[in-house]
Motif scaffolding. Structure first.
Motif, short mmCIF file in Angstrom:
data_model
loop_
_atom_site.label_atom_id
_atom_site.label_comp_id
_atom_site.label_asym_id
_atom_site.label_seq_id
_atom_site.Cartn_x
_atom_site.Cartn_y
_atom_site.Cartn_z
N LEU A 176 -10.06 12.78 3.11
CA LEU A 176 -10.54 12.25 1.83
C LEU A 176 -9.40 11.81 0.92
N SER A 177 -8.26 12.51 0.99
CA SER A 177 -7.10 12.11 0.19
C SER A 177 -6.61 10.73 0.59
N ILE A 178 -6.55 10.47 1.90
CA ILE A 178 -6.14 9.15 2.39
C ILE A 178 -7.14 8.09 1.96
N CYS A 179 -8.42 8.42 2.04
CA CYS A 179 -9.46 7.47 1.64
C CYS A 179 -9.38 7.13 0.16
N GLN A 180 -9.14 8.14 -0.68
CA GLN A 180 -9.03 7.88 -2.12
C GLN A 180 -7.86 6.96 -2.42
N LEU A 181 -6.72 7.21 -1.79
CA LEU A 181 -5.55 6.38 -2.02
C LEU A 181 -5.81 4.95 -1.57
N GLY A 182 -6.49 4.78 -0.45
CA GLY A 182 -6.82 3.44 0.02
C GLY A 182 -7.75 2.71 -0.92
N ILE A 183 -8.76 3.42 -1.43
CA ILE A 183 -9.70 2.80 -2.37
C ILE A 183 -8.99 2.40 -3.66
N ASP A 184 -8.15 3.29 -4.19
CA ASP A 184 -7.44 2.99 -5.43
C ASP A 184 -6.53 1.78 -5.27
N GLY B 246 0.24 0.26 -4.15
CA GLY B 246 -0.25 1.56 -4.60
C GLY B 246 -0.01 2.63 -3.55
N VAL B 247 0.03 2.22 -2.27
CA VAL B 247 0.33 3.15 -1.19
C VAL B 247 1.83 3.37 -1.08
N THR B 248 2.59 2.27 -1.07
CA THR B 248 4.05 2.38 -0.97
C THR B 248 4.65 3.03 -2.21
N GLY B 249 3.98 2.87 -3.36
CA GLY B 249 4.48 3.49 -4.58
C GLY B 249 4.14 4.97 -4.67
N ASN B 250 3.24 5.42 -3.80
CA ASN B 250 2.87 6.84 -3.75
C ASN B 250 2.92 7.32 -2.30
N PRO B 251 4.10 7.17 -1.67
CA PRO B 251 4.20 7.49 -0.24
C PRO B 251 3.94 8.95 0.08
N VAL B 252 4.21 9.83 -0.88
CA VAL B 252 4.04 11.25 -0.62
C VAL B 252 2.58 11.60 -0.40
N LYS B 253 1.70 11.10 -1.26
CA LYS B 253 0.28 11.39 -1.09
C LYS B 253 -0.23 10.83 0.23
N PHE B 254 0.20 9.63 0.57
CA PHE B 254 -0.22 9.01 1.83
C PHE B 254 0.27 9.83 3.02
N ALA B 255 1.52 10.23 2.98
CA ALA B 255 2.10 10.99 4.09
C ALA B 255 1.50 12.39 4.17
N LEU B 256 1.25 13.02 3.01
CA LEU B 256 0.70 14.37 3.01
C LEU B 256 -0.63 14.41 3.77
N GLY B 257 -1.48 13.45 3.47
CA GLY B 257 -2.77 13.41 4.13
C GLY B 257 -2.64 13.25 5.63
N ASN B 258 -1.79 12.31 6.06
CA ASN B 258 -1.64 12.02 7.48
C ASN B 258 -0.97 13.17 8.23
N ILE B 259 0.08 13.73 7.65
CA ILE B 259 0.77 14.84 8.31
C ILE B 259 -0.13 16.05 8.42
#
Length: 290
Positions: free
Chosen positions: A210-218, A227-240
């Motif tokens: 859901l965290s990855i989905c929220q970032l993608g929607i935003d 918005g993804v590259t500017g918040n790489p930590v949130k994107f990586a946290l979800g995937n890892i």
């Protein structure tokens, strides 16, 4: 109309993932409390999580409430605002507190747990984890010194305060890359996931998706994937998190399904296995691990 609906979906996903990830911190300390033991788990996980979530809380708070950081972010990302949401900060604060509570279960005498569970491997923070913690502080300190010394006039292309915040956030990212490994290895060594709560993994898995989905929607709503590259930590946290959750689920449901392992002593009570707080003893020999 569609944009309003997506904003609503993003908000729902954000708070549901916050709830799932927040709840994922409770099964392990509850399991430890019910067994009166920390055998089968390692203090490395909550210990390094404290540092990681402290860094995550600091970076999220800066991106949300610091005018200077938000302005520098906009300069570097086409005038957009950070995709960090208030639920991200709330999650980080809650996670920090619950990890501190879990660590306290490894303190002798504080919870009245079985002393045998605090003598084996995993009962003390390993030198490798301590090295990562020290290195993280040094890394952030070096970046802060560079920013202070350079005084670059253009924060868009030069060193700026936002780089210190990014360094802090990368501490969380790096810690997430390594924090699961001690427990993965502990399960492998014990040939069992006994003592390691699978419920926290299931909640963590849902939260990561859901965290990855929220970032993608935003990012979609902003019309810019920076918005993804500017918040790489949130994107990586979800995937890892999802990646390691899958490993834990394979260990629990496939590789070590139904196995008790060798990490438990002859007289240790296992209330979660027999459904009672005063459970029967098992006949496994102890190898002293935890």
């Amino acid at each position: 109309m569609a944009a309003s609906f997506l904003h609503l979906v993003s908000s729902i996903f954000g708070w549901v993932y916050t709830l799932c990830w927040s709840l994922s911190f409770y099964p392990q300390p509850i399991l430890n409390f019910r067994r009166r033991s920390t055998t089968g788990t390692t203090v490395d996980f909550p210990a390094i999580n404290v540092v990681g979530f402290l860094a995550y809380f600091i970076s999220n708070t800066a991106f949300l409430y610091s005018p200077q950081i938000r302005n520098q972010y906009a300069l570097r990302h086409h005038g957009l605002t950070p995709t960090v949401q208030i639920n991200d900060m709330a999650f980080a604060a809650h996670a920090l507190l619950t990890c501190l509570a879990t660590i306290s279960q490894f303190v002798p005498g504080l919870w009245g747990f079985d002393k045998k569970g605090r003598k084996g491997p995993g009962s003390r923070v390993s030198s490798g984890i301590l090295g990562i913690v020290v290195g993280s502080f040094l890394g952030v300190g070096i970046v802060a010194i560079i920013v202070a010394a350079r005084h670059d006039p253009d924060p868009k292309t030069g060193w700026a305060a936002i780089d210190v915040i990014y360094a802090v956030s990368y501490v969380k990212l790096f810690i997430t890359l390594v924090k699961y490994m001690p427990q993965v290895l502990t399960n492998y060594r014990n040939k069992s996931t006994h003592g390691w709560s699978i419920n926290q993994i299931l909640l963590d898995f849902v939260g990561g998706i859901l965290s990855i989905c929220q970032l993608g929607i935003d990012s979609y709503l902003q019309g810019d994937w920076s918005g993804v590259t500017g918040n790489p930590v949130k994107f990586a946290l979800g995937n890892i998190s999802v990646f390691f959750d899958i490993i834990f689920m394979i260990q629990h449901y496939c590789v070590y399904r139904g196995k008790r392992g060798t990490a438990f002593s002859e007289d240790e009570e296992e209330p979660l296995l027999n459904g009672q707080l005063n459970g029967q003893t098992n006949g496994r020999p102890s190898n002293g691990s935890s």
